[in-house]
Design an enzyme around this catalytic site. Sequence first.
Site, short mmCIF file in Angstrom:
data_model
loop_
_atom_site.label_atom_id
_atom_site.label_comp_id
_atom_site.label_asym_id
_atom_site.label_seq_id
_atom_site.Cartn_x
_atom_site.Cartn_y
_atom_site.Cartn_z
N ASP A 344 0.83 -1.19 0.00
CA ASP A 344 0.00 0.00 0.00
C ASP A 344 0.87 1.25 0.00
O ASP A 344 1.85 1.34 0.74
CB ASP A 344 -0.89 -0.03 1.25
CG ASP A 344 -1.76 1.21 1.38
OD1 ASP A 344 -2.65 1.39 0.54
OD2 ASP A 344 -1.53 1.99 2.33
N GLU A 380 1.63 -0.47 -5.00
CA GLU A 380 0.69 0.60 -5.32
C GLU A 380 1.58 1.83 -5.51
O GLU A 380 2.07 2.40 -4.53
CB GLU A 380 -0.31 0.83 -4.19
CG GLU A 380 -1.32 1.91 -4.52
CD GLU A 380 -2.26 2.22 -3.37
OE1 GLU A 380 -3.44 2.53 -3.64
OE2 GLU A 380 -1.83 2.18 -2.20
#
Length: 705
Positions: A344, A380
């Site tokens: 993330d 990401e």
Amino acid sequence: MTRVWVGQPYPLGATYDGLGTNFSLFSEGAERVELCLFDDNGGETRVDLPLVTGYVWHGYVPSVTPGTRYGYRVHGPWNPEAGQRFNPAKLLLDPYAKAVEGEVKWDQAVFPYPFAEPDAGPEETDSAPFVPRSVVSNPYFDWNNDRPPRHAPHRTIIYETHVKGISKRHPDVPPELQGTYAGLAHPAIVGHLHGLGVTTVELLPVHQFIHSQHLVEKNLRNYWGYDSIGFLAPHNEYSSAGQRGEQVAEFKGMVRTLHDAGIEVILDVVYNHTAEGNHLGPMLSFKGIDNQAYYRLTDDPRYYMDYTGTGNTLNVRHPHTLQLIMDSLRYWVTEMHVDGFRFDLAAALARGLHEVDRLSAFFDLIYQDPVVSQVKLIAEPWDVGEGGYQVGNFPVNWSEWNGRYRDTVRDFWRRQPETLADLGYRFTGSSDLYQTTGRAPYASINFVTAHDGFTLRDLVSYEQKHNEANGEDNHDGTDDNRSWNCGAEGETPDEGIKQLRSRQQRNFLTTLLLSQGVPMMLGGDELGRTQQGNNNGYCQDNEISWYDWNDVDQPLLAFAQQLVQFRREHAVLQRRRWFQGRSIHGEGVGDLLWFTPEGTPMTEQDWESSFINAIQVYISGDAILNAESEPAPDDSFLVLLSVRQDSSDFVVPKEVGKRWELLMDTSHESPFHEPRKAIRSGSKLSVEGLCVMVLRRLDPPKGGA
């Protein structure tokens, strides 16, 4: 009296050896560290860790066995102006805890400063009654010769899902298992995943996380789990068996079951921040153990750098913070047997001072690590800081969520002008982003929908977000949805609109599964799952987010199963190498050719035109090689894409074959066709508006019999 021996500084955390447990905690600024042991009645026994070795405090307690609850109280200076926030009144979780029991009960005691005077402190109320406990876990587990599936990157098909959401409402999963690790491992769920044909599940965060105070006060919950507080512990609320270490064995059993079905497990991990927030946040672990080491602080050390939008950013420049992350990653691979990670806001991990550095220490460590470097690594590739959008800029052994793919494909199917050239790149693996960095097409994780945003059904049903249930007056969530409601906002009785929406879902899935790169499907899209227009379901731990297995779009599910199987059967759709666009073996036909609807090769002028709303692409299987680099020709296909309003004629190009058969037409509810009369090159095909058609060449491969 509890006996404490000297013990060992490593490994960090609580390590049970069959006779007792070694406790080890890093803190560079501490002056004293107390180990707090809790009995079954909640009684607390405090003992000092007797020795510090290289800033690591350690001790061995022979009487401590798995299931024992513990925490730490760390003594040191309270000096926020220097970045120091030690407060022994606060019971702290072990950063290396492998299991956690309980949850945060929001009270003044959880915070290290008095509410009335945020700049004062320390606040001296004991937090123990209000915070979770670390738990000594049992490291022994019968893996029964578990072997990772190790699907090749180019053959991977990812299914992003939520541990709780996928099974919580499934009627065939026993109520006591619904929403748990065991529920995900239930034959009903595994059978669905196997029948769909995906190779890999990507689980939303399962590291121990908390439900933040502002959500609890609104009777909401942290459903997605992006608020980690323990990087080695599986989240306790997903355990059906208990929270005294049982969650560890249950998670391992889930992985073992999925591996038995040939399905990999990738974890969505959040190493960019923690749940402790900014200077006004709670004190649960890192902040009270060594604030300066674990967090990026500003020039005024009272405050925290925030590249994540959550209040803090982990300090990956500090060697012990880097060690924690690497130890966590290795633990999940070696002890929990997971097959990879999706990071993330990965750009936050790459920051040196303020800039994003592709060759930061974190990525160097990953590259050199003999364990972590061998599993699937997905970034990401953005954060919320300046210069944080880094699609295409990660190292060679990484894949990336391709946000450009998502935006382009959405724009194409909602008829936005000037998207055709970009679609060409996205459909063929995004060579403009990844080829010059030494990576292959599978560096691109292609997706149209993900947990963050509309589901596929909502993408074709809503043009505006409808997040009122989140309690933020619909201000949260993105306004850049790039969606089209097909003529009505939300649910409608209009059959024509409903049929168009179904077709658009098939168009999106077809584009995704025919594109080069790694396709990622959002779990539930194949069922027709809706979140009622909510594009930010992070706090909706309820029917808005849970899969409704009693309301399944059966035709869509059947099509998704066929489509995934079609991709898996054809190597030409799963290329390991980039298209060259050149002729194959001197035969005068390229491996990839683009044509206008009139059957003529695309020109530069055609690509630059904003009025081209239909195109054909020829994908040759003639030069496909197998794993031994030997010729293994596959079928060749002609893909027709039209975003025209109405039906129109396409001319089948003469340059790439003589005879074809129609395999798929997304204008039909059941798009896959039985073989029909051969279609000759040069003939006209009537193609419906907003449609994908796939033709297979019947001519033998070049050089074939």
